[in-house]
Write an enzyme that holds these catalytic residues in place. Structure first.
Site, PDB file in Angstrom:
ATOM      1  N   GLU A 148      37.100  43.472 -14.216  1.00  0.00           N
ATOM      2  CA  GLU A 148      36.074  43.801 -15.208  1.00  0.00           C
ATOM      3  C   GLU A 148      36.738  44.338 -16.463  1.00  0.00           C
ATOM      4  O   GLU A 148      37.641  45.174 -16.383  1.00  0.00           O
ATOM      5  CB  GLU A 148      35.089  44.861 -14.693  1.00  0.00           C
ATOM      6  CG  GLU A 148      34.092  44.368 -13.668  1.00  0.00           C
ATOM      7  CD  GLU A 148      33.052  45.438 -13.337  1.00  0.00           C
ATOM      8  OE1 GLU A 148      32.780  46.305 -14.213  1.00  0.00           O
ATOM      9  OE2 GLU A 148      32.513  45.403 -12.222  1.00  0.00           O
ATOM     10  N   GLU A 202      22.344  47.472 -15.835  1.00  0.00           N
ATOM     11  CA  GLU A 202      23.595  48.223 -15.797  1.00  0.00           C
ATOM     12  C   GLU A 202      23.427  49.586 -15.123  1.00  0.00           C
ATOM     13  O   GLU A 202      23.449  50.635 -15.753  1.00  0.00           O
ATOM     14  CB  GLU A 202      24.156  48.394 -17.218  1.00  0.00           C
ATOM     15  CG  GLU A 202      24.638  47.096 -17.861  1.00  0.00           C
ATOM     16  CD  GLU A 202      25.888  46.534 -17.205  1.00  0.00           C
ATOM     17  OE1 GLU A 202      26.576  47.286 -16.481  1.00  0.00           O
ATOM     18  OE2 GLU A 202      26.196  45.354 -17.420  1.00  0.00           O
ATOM     19  N   TRP A 203      23.225  49.544 -13.798  1.00  0.00           N
ATOM     20  CA  TRP A 203      23.194  50.758 -12.996  1.00  0.00           C
ATOM     21  C   TRP A 203      22.295  51.838 -13.614  1.00  0.00           C
ATOM     22  O   TRP A 203      21.149  51.578 -13.936  1.00  0.00           O
ATOM     23  CB  TRP A 203      24.612  51.279 -12.765  1.00  0.00           C
ATOM     24  CG  TRP A 203      25.443  50.311 -11.982  1.00  0.00           C
ATOM     25  CD1 TRP A 203      26.307  49.370 -12.482  1.00  0.00           C
ATOM     26  CD2 TRP A 203      25.472  50.128 -10.563  1.00  0.00           C
ATOM     27  NE1 TRP A 203      26.863  48.628 -11.463  1.00  0.00           N
ATOM     28  CE2 TRP A 203      26.377  49.074 -10.264  1.00  0.00           C
ATOM     29  CE3 TRP A 203      24.831  50.759  -9.507  1.00  0.00           C
ATOM     30  CZ2 TRP A 203      26.639  48.636  -8.979  1.00  0.00           C
ATOM     31  CZ3 TRP A 203      25.098  50.332  -8.209  1.00  0.00           C
ATOM     32  CH2 TRP A 203      25.991  49.283  -7.959  1.00  0.00           C
ATOM     33  N   PHE A 211      26.174  44.054 -21.932  1.00  0.00           N
ATOM     34  CA  PHE A 211      27.585  43.688 -21.868  1.00  0.00           C
ATOM     35  C   PHE A 211      27.789  42.173 -21.945  1.00  0.00           C
ATOM     36  O   PHE A 211      28.924  41.704 -21.932  1.00  0.00           O
ATOM     37  CB  PHE A 211      28.198  44.178 -20.547  1.00  0.00           C
ATOM     38  CG  PHE A 211      28.604  45.623 -20.534  1.00  0.00           C
ATOM     39  CD1 PHE A 211      29.889  45.997 -20.897  1.00  0.00           C
ATOM     40  CD2 PHE A 211      27.715  46.610 -20.141  1.00  0.00           C
ATOM     41  CE1 PHE A 211      30.279  47.333 -20.863  1.00  0.00           C
ATOM     42  CE2 PHE A 211      28.102  47.942 -20.108  1.00  0.00           C
ATOM     43  CZ  PHE A 211      29.391  48.299 -20.471  1.00  0.00           C
TER      44      PHE A 211
END
Length: 251
Positions: A148, A202-203, A211
């Site tokens: 990542e 995103e969490w 992103f």
């Protein structure tokens, strides 16, 4: 091939002294080496042993024998770098809301890098070279994958800003250049994965940050390639894009 993926931030001494340098090494051991040292070397990092002593468990002979199988590869999730300082002889006061009071995002009022939409994620391209070389030297150049690496945008930005994501292109170009530096120095890097192909959940930050190389309309799920998608595709084909003169149609 069987491996493990570790999140690795790069930590730099806030001040140019031996104490801050040692703290930076210790923080790295508590972040990445905590997991990798036992798997590859059969024990917890010496830095952790020194700090925690008997609080750390010990491995049995049977455990060590199992650990001899080691790993086929190490995956690295890397986004940012931060400063750290020693607090032994003077109290530390963090310049941000990170829990650890010895971690800083600025030095003399200057951020460590360009801020992104993700809290405490800064564009610090040389950090990717540092974490790869750190991993190479500590773990006998076990094959590595960058699993990542990416750049966050605010979801409430204008459509023009979201699609013509020049800042993401600049970040990718710089990070890849420093990754190339590490490879030229001998790092056995087998692959690089951008986070992420598309905007997604995103969490803890949900849909508030993006992103993706492709914009996603969360109401219709329509996907639109951003400038970064075009740039990266051409980069992979060996073509450098002069993105300053390129625009993505926002209609």
């Amino acid at each position: 091939m069987i491996g493990i993926v570790i999140f690795m931030c790069w930590f730099e001494p806030l001040r140019n002294n031996s104490l801050d340098f040692l703290v930076a090494q210790q923080v790295m051991s508590f972040q990445a080496a905590w997991f990798l040292d036992p798997i590859i070397h059969g024990d917890y990092p010496p830095e952790m042993r020194q700090a925690l002593g008997s609080k750390l468990p010990t491995f049995s002979i049977k455990d060590r024998r199992k650990l001899q199988y080691k790993l086929d590869f190490i995956g690295i999730n890397h986004y940012t770098s931060l400063y750290v300082r020693d607090c032994t002889f003077s109290p530390c006061k963090s310049s941000d809301n990170i829990d650890e009071s010895f971690i800083y995002t600025e030095r003399n009022g200057i951020p460590i890098g360009k801020p992104t939409a993700m809290p405490n994620y800064y564009v610090v391209p040389h950090g990717i070279e540092e974490v790869v070389l750190y991993t190479m030297r500590r773990y006998n150049n076990t094959p590595m994958f960058i699993t990542e690496n990416g750049y966050a945008q605010h979801s409430n930005s204008s459509m023009t800003e979201l699609l013509n994501d020049i800042d993401r292109v600049d970040s990718m170009r710089q990070y890849l250049a420093y990754l190339n530096n590490a490879m030229r120095k001998g790092a056995d890097v087998r692959g690089y994965f951008v986070w992420s192909l598309i905007d997604n959940f995103e969490w803890l930050y949900g849909y508030t940050v993006r992103f993706g190389l492709h914009y996603v309309d969360y109401n219709t799920l329509k996907r639109v390639p951003k400038l970064s998608a075009s740039w990266y595709k051409q980069f992979l084909h060996g073509v450098e894009v002069q993105h300053e003169h390129e625009q993505v149609d926002t209609h």
